[in-house]
Write an enzyme that holds these catalytic residues in place. Structure first.
Site, PDB file in Angstrom:
ATOM      1  N   GLU A 169     -39.048  45.074  10.787  1.00  0.00           N
ATOM      2  CA  GLU A 169     -38.703  46.376  11.088  1.00  0.00           C
ATOM      3  C   GLU A 169     -37.644  47.033  11.267  1.00  0.00           C
ATOM      4  O   GLU A 169     -37.360  47.962  10.770  1.00  0.00           O
ATOM      5  CB  GLU A 169     -39.845  46.560  12.553  1.00  0.00           C
ATOM      6  CG  GLU A 169     -40.761  48.034  12.222  1.00  0.00           C
ATOM      7  CD  GLU A 169     -41.818  47.801  13.770  1.00  0.00           C
ATOM      8  OE1 GLU A 169     -41.293  48.851  14.631  1.00  0.00           O
ATOM      9  OE2 GLU A 169     -42.273  46.923  13.390  1.00  0.00           O
ATOM     10  N   TYR A 170     -36.384  45.879  11.677  1.00  0.00           N
ATOM     11  CA  TYR A 170     -34.881  46.815  11.739  1.00  0.00           C
ATOM     12  C   TYR A 170     -34.182  47.494  10.439  1.00  0.00           C
ATOM     13  O   TYR A 170     -33.989  47.902   9.884  1.00  0.00           O
ATOM     14  CB  TYR A 170     -34.444  45.565  12.997  1.00  0.00           C
ATOM     15  CG  TYR A 170     -32.605  46.001  12.685  1.00  0.00           C
ATOM     16  CD1 TYR A 170     -32.530  46.809  14.519  1.00  0.00           C
ATOM     17  CD2 TYR A 170     -32.179  45.625  11.458  1.00  0.00           C
ATOM     18  CE1 TYR A 170     -30.731  47.126  14.161  1.00  0.00           C
ATOM     19  CE2 TYR A 170     -30.345  45.774  11.894  1.00  0.00           C
ATOM     20  CZ  TYR A 170     -30.016  46.404  12.538  1.00  0.00           C
ATOM     21  OH  TYR A 170     -29.155  46.959  13.310  1.00  0.00           O
ATOM     22  N   ILE A 207      -1.695  43.008  33.484  1.00  0.00           N
ATOM     23  CA  ILE A 207      -2.571  42.635  34.559  1.00  0.00           C
ATOM     24  C   ILE A 207      -1.054  41.881  36.021  1.00  0.00           C
ATOM     25  O   ILE A 207      -0.923  40.896  35.033  1.00  0.00           O
ATOM     26  CB  ILE A 207      -3.470  42.569  34.685  1.00  0.00           C
ATOM     27  CG1 ILE A 207      -4.099  42.489  36.490  1.00  0.00           C
ATOM     28  CG2 ILE A 207      -3.552  40.881  34.569  1.00  0.00           C
ATOM     29  CD1 ILE A 207      -5.562  42.598  35.757  1.00  0.00           C
ATOM     30  N   LYS A 215     -11.648  37.420  34.430  1.00  0.00           N
ATOM     31  CA  LYS A 215     -10.652  37.794  33.469  1.00  0.00           C
ATOM     32  C   LYS A 215     -11.402  37.172  32.024  1.00  0.00           C
ATOM     33  O   LYS A 215     -10.682  36.197  31.757  1.00  0.00           O
ATOM     34  CB  LYS A 215      -9.017  37.153  34.173  1.00  0.00           C
ATOM     35  CG  LYS A 215      -7.964  37.642  33.454  1.00  0.00           C
ATOM     36  CD  LYS A 215      -6.294  37.259  33.482  1.00  0.00           C
ATOM     37  CE  LYS A 215      -5.679  38.275  33.122  1.00  0.00           C
ATOM     38  NZ  LYS A 215      -5.487  38.007  31.727  1.00  0.00           N
ATOM     39  N   CYS A 275      -9.739  -6.676  11.777  1.00  0.00           N
ATOM     40  CA  CYS A 275      -9.834  -7.378  11.029  1.00  0.00           C
ATOM     41  C   CYS A 275      -9.684  -7.965   9.955  1.00  0.00           C
ATOM     42  O   CYS A 275      -9.143  -8.863   9.316  1.00  0.00           O
ATOM     43  CB  CYS A 275     -11.628  -8.133  11.222  1.00  0.00           C
ATOM     44  SG  CYS A 275     -12.091  -7.390   9.411  1.00  0.00           S
ATOM     45  N   CYS A 311     -15.604  -9.614  12.349  1.00  0.00           N
ATOM     46  CA  CYS A 311     -15.118  -8.931  12.716  1.00  0.00           C
ATOM     47  C   CYS A 311     -14.587  -8.489  14.027  1.00  0.00           C
ATOM     48  O   CYS A 311     -15.759  -8.401  15.068  1.00  0.00           O
ATOM     49  CB  CYS A 311     -14.840  -7.407  11.844  1.00  0.00           C
ATOM     50  SG  CYS A 311     -13.878  -6.001  13.066  1.00  0.00           S
TER      51      CYS A 311
HETATM   52  S1  IVH Z   1      -7.355  45.220  33.759  1.00  0.00           S
HETATM   53  C1  IVH Z   1      -4.549  48.225  34.368  1.00  0.00           C
HETATM   54  N1  IVH Z   1      -9.846  43.132  33.848  1.00  0.00           N
HETATM   55  O1  IVH Z   1      -6.181  40.526  30.663  1.00  0.00           O
HETATM   56  C2  IVH Z   1      -4.940  47.000  33.727  1.00  0.00           C
HETATM   57  N2  IVH Z   1      -7.829  43.225  31.930  1.00  0.00           N
HETATM   58  O2  IVH Z   1      -2.468  41.595  31.958  1.00  0.00           O
HETATM   59  C3  IVH Z   1      -5.423  46.467  32.828  1.00  0.00           C
HETATM   60  N3  IVH Z   1      -7.700  40.921  30.655  1.00  0.00           N
HETATM   61  O3  IVH Z   1      -4.931  41.808  27.940  1.00  0.00           O
HETATM   62  C4  IVH Z   1      -6.349  45.028  32.947  1.00  0.00           C
HETATM   63  N4  IVH Z   1     -10.000  40.691  31.820  1.00  0.00           N
HETATM   64  O4  IVH Z   1      -6.874  41.982  28.247  1.00  0.00           O
HETATM   65  C5  IVH Z   1      -8.339  44.324  33.295  1.00  0.00           C
HETATM   66  N5  IVH Z   1     -11.693  42.274  33.817  1.00  0.00           N
HETATM   67  C6  IVH Z   1     -10.650  42.975  33.308  1.00  0.00           C
HETATM   68  C7  IVH Z   1      -9.946  41.027  32.755  1.00  0.00           C
HETATM   69  C8  IVH Z   1      -8.717  41.750  31.572  1.00  0.00           C
HETATM   70  C9  IVH Z   1      -8.788  40.179  31.161  1.00  0.00           C
HETATM   71  C10 IVH Z   1      -7.034  41.048  30.030  1.00  0.00           C
HETATM   72  C11 IVH Z   1      -6.438  42.065  29.463  1.00  0.00           C
HETATM   73  C12 IVH Z   1      -4.604  41.756  29.861  1.00  0.00           C
HETATM   74  C13 IVH Z   1      -5.005  41.358  30.288  1.00  0.00           C
HETATM   75  C14 IVH Z   1      -3.946  41.811  31.404  1.00  0.00           C
END
Ligand code: IVH
Length: 794
Positions: free
Chosen positions: A37-38, A85, A123, A419, A440
């Site tokens: 359908e999609y 970060i 992260k 061997c 072997c």
């Molecule tokens: S916040 C102001 N949240 O980590 C803060 N970054 O060094 C901006 N990253 O290149 C980043 N998971 O790609 C934030 N839950 C998360 C993240 C995240 C991965 C990465 C991001 C950035 C690096 C920061």
């Protein structure tokens, strides 16, 4: 033709429908329509846009397939810079506590002031990007670049089905969404398997895959890569009543239709952050994607503003890492290991590196193709090694630019390093094998180790060290020789080994000869003389015959003799045994050397005999119908339907003895091409003989069948029930529980699904227990299992 105004309305309707289904499928993982359908909606939109190109708007899902390759990416200035970060490298809990303490200090909070509230999330290990939505429509996507200026990768980002081209609901005039493009591990593996099959280069790891794909000038490449996206923050915003907290922002982004990771929490104080760090650490290996830590952010946006920035990092956020699962190291050598079946496996000897919680010194390279796929690994190369959870360490790929000038490329040897026999690589096979067979030494050692293994003959005390010596000093040539060993043999072997290694045991200096170990070993060997038939069959080390195939053979045929006399088609009609496995078994017993080894093992002098030989399975009569056997002969065009027709006309004995009566087959409705194929097959060398042998063995088996018992089939208390074992049971070992369940006709599976009937949980039961509870599967303990084993399932 549709009038343009109606066409425009229809196109708008189709766009929103398609995107709605996209969101349900790719973000919510809850499909709303069947694929067909999609596809119909999609094709209608394509047709409309072809007829009226002006209807192709920036948010049209037809743009997701990617346009023309670019000459270069345009630079994009970020109105709000994309910051990095701060990282807390202390992977222990103090990492979280330090962050909380710092925040409290910077906010000048007294000790008695209430806990600070944080938003905690994962992260992700991918590539940071920024998506700009104007009035809800995705107008631009950019990489981070140096934080101030990135690259316009809109075309590539549009190919990600998880990224909405139009936001849901009431979108503000300007909303920039920041987040991470990543690749799931299972998607990477699937992509790599397909790429390898096409003979293309594979992707090294999810992070490089994500980053590499988004930086491709040709959007078709990005479109071919299974990429995903998680939103985690904001960039420039205009005309939006921004929520007061970071958690509120994430909820709002999810409501706009953006994917936001479910593993997020609002927590108060440092201790709670420690708890989150721990909880996610336990979850890490089971996540479908890579993370390298968690991120804590001060939840209140007002407080975030008060805290501000220091150089290019916000003061209000920190990334709290986990120990890495990948590391760089150097390949010092590539050795070849020879396995039980003669397979030559290249193994990389690595400069020791601490990764995934252990020191890794070796990693298997599988086979020559894999080495090639990893960039033709050389000794001296710097490689990326990964070890996650309990998984065996693997070499993901080579860091090409670090290859030294004197790097020596790996080449598969053409003779067995153990061997000296020549090696063979069958066409279409990835594995290179030593042709030496049992002569072997490496294969002999591995075959004997396999034979003695816990799930096979279970010879206690017969470890690698002894087997190596027994083979090396030629005390044991075939497995039967184990049962001929005497105390003197073992003591002499030990003496020779000590002499060779130059080790003189303390006890020998004192004039004593310890014998206890040898007595124990002899006892262990003697105790293994009466194994269950299935284990004995498994122990023989027939190619493709694992534990479950061995069990099928034992259950259905009931004796070693019947297994070994069975021609391949007779095996191929047994449950779960296909043509390859059947051929492997028949090949094994066609080999004189193997027959001799089995004869030797089972001869009265040695005294090894299965404890539970029995009549063939009553269901065998049905399996041995000629229509079943005909279908597995491997005659071209002889499909199950045709096999049935053939069986109605002529049985195998007659066919073998008298050949084909084409007229009779034809009048039974069998098409000429099938008759021709059968005629050709019967002319094939040995085929008529095979059929005659098959008929004979079949008759023998039928004669050996038990008379149908008055009470019907034997009782199987747990027949048809599937069990999953998790945790440590109070008295039963896992293997024992498995054996008991299987002996009662039940099945034991490794993972919990809706089809599982019972999960047997012991102490420290893990995620399988959670899964059982989630799916509503019955959870029982050992006592309840024992009750079921006695009384059966009602
Ligand atoms: S916040 C102001 N949240 O980590 C803060 N970054 O060094 C901006 N990253 O290149 C980043 N998971 O790609 C934030 N839950 C998360 C993240 C995240 C991965 C990465 C991001 C950035 C690096 C920061």
């Amino acid at each position: 033709m549709v009038a343009p105004v109606e066409a425009a309305a229809r196109a708008a309707f189709l766009r929103s429908e398609i995107e709605r289904h996209n969101h349900a499928y790719y973000v919510l993982d809850a499909p709303t329509v069947p694929d067909a359908e999609y596809d119909t909606l999609y094709r209608e939109l394509v047709a409309l846009e072809n007829a009226h190109p002006e209807l192709c708007t920036a948010d049209s899902p037809t743009l997701r397939v990617g346009g023309r390759p670019l000459a270069q990416f345009e630079p994009v200035r970020h109105d709000v810079p994309m910051l990095s970060i701060q990282t807390e490298t202390d992977t222990e809990s103090s990492g979280a506590l330090n962050f909380d303490a710092r925040i409290r200090r910077e906010l000048e909070l007294s000790d008695s002031a209430p806990q600070v509230e944080y938003a905690a999330e994962l992260k992700f290990d991918g590539l940071a990007i920024s998506l700009r939505y104007e009035n809800g429509v995705l107008v631009r996507g950019a990489t981070r670049g140096d934080g101030a200026t990135g690259e316009d990768v809109t075309q590539n980002l549009r190919t990600l089905r998880q990224i909405p081209l139009r936001l849901k609901g009431d979108a503000p005039p300007v909303l920039e969404v920041r987040g991470e493009v990543y690749m799931r591990r299972d998607d990477l593996e699937r992509y790599n398997a397909a790429a390898a099959a096409r003979g293309e280069k594979t992707l090294v790891n999810p992070r490089n895959a994500a980053a590499g794909s988004i930086r491709q000038l040709d959007p078709a490449i990005a479109a071919s890569r299974p990429l995903c996206f998680f939103a985690y923050g904001l960039g420039a915003v205009d005309g939006w009543d921004t929520p007061e907290t970071h958690a509120g922002v994430l909820d709002a982004l999810a409501a706009f239709g953006l994917p936001v990771c479910e593993h997020r929490a609002v927590l108060a104080g440092g201790e709670a952050l420690v708890g989150f760090h721990r909880k996610i650490a336990a979850l890490r290996d089971s996540l479908p994607f890579d993370i390298d830590g968690v991120v804590y952010k001060v939840n209140s946006l007002a407080l975030q503003q008060r805290l501000g920035f220091r150089s290019r990092e916000p003061r209000w956020a920190v990334a709290h890492k986990y120990p890495p699962q990948e590391a760089l190291t150097v390949v010092e050598a590539i050795d070849i290991q020879v396995g039980r079946t003669g397979a030559l496996t290249p193994v990389a000897r690595l400069k020791p590196v601490f990764v995934g919680g252990v020191t890794v010194t070796n990693a298997t390279l599988h086979n020559a193709d894999e080495v090639e796929r990893k960039g033709g690994l050389c000794v001296g190369d710097t490689v990326i090694v990964r070890r996650a959870g309990d998984v065996i360490p693997e070499v993901l790929g080579v860091v090409a630019e670090r290859r030294p000038a004197d790097a020596r490329p790996f080449v598969m040897p053409d003779a067995c390093p153990v061997c000296g026999a020549h090696v063979v690589r069958e066409p279409g096979e990835a594995v290179t094998r030593c042709s030496g067979g049992f002569s072997c030494r490496a294969q002999r050692i591995q075959a004997i180790l396999h034979f003695a293994g816990r799930r096979m003959m279970d010879i206690e005390g017969l470890g690698e060290r002894y087997v190596e010596r027994l083979v090396e000093f030629d005390y044991v040539h075939g497995v039967a020789d184990l049962y001929r060993l005497t105390l003197d043999d073992l003591l002499e072997m030990k003496r020779r080994a000590d002499e060779r290694d130059g080790t003189v045991p303390e006890t020998a200096k004192a004039g004593q000869v310890p014998t206890r170990w040898a007595e124990n070993l002899l006892e262990g060997i003697a105790a293994s003389r009466r194994p269950p038939l299935a284990r004995l069959l498994f122990a023989l080390g027939i190619r493709h015959v694992g534990e479950s195939t061995a069990k099928t053979l034992a259950d259905w045929l009931g004796s070693v003799e019947r297994v070994r006399r069975a021609p391949a088609p007779l095996l191929a009609v047994l449950p779960d045994i296909g043509a390859t496995v059947a051929a492997a078994i028949a090949d094994f017993f066609a080999e004189e050397r193997n027959v001799r080894a089995v004869d030797d093992l089972l001869c009265p002098e040695i005294g090894v005999a299965p404890a539970d030989e029995h009549a063939p399975h009553p269901g065998l009569a049905e399996k041995l119908e000629w229509r079943e056997l005909y279908a597995v002969l491997g005659v071209p065009r002889l499909t199950p339907v045709r096999a049935k027709q053939l069986a109605a006309v002529v049985d195998g004995e007659t066919l073998a003895a008298q050949g084909l009566n084409a007229a009779a087959l034809s009048s039974a409705g069998i098409p000429a091409d099938v008759i021709d194929a059968l005629t050709d097959w019967l002319k094939g060398v040995g085929n008529r003989g095979l059929l005659a042998a098959l008929a004979m063995r079949r008759a023998e088996l039928l004669a050996a069948l038990p008379a149908t018992p008055a009470g019907g089939a034997p009782v199987s208390l747990l027949a048809g029930k599937t069990f999953v074992l998790t945790g440590t049971l109070p008295t039963l070992k896992r293997d024992e529980a498995k054996d008991l369940i299987e002996a009662a006709g039940g099945k034991v599976s490794g993972s919990v699904s809706k089809k599982t009937h019972y999960v047997v949980a012991g102490e420290e039961a893990g995620s399988k227990l959670d899964k059982a509870i989630e799916l509503g599967v019955a959870v029982i303990d050992e006592a309840q299992l024992k009750k079921l084993l006695e009384e059966g399932v009602e």
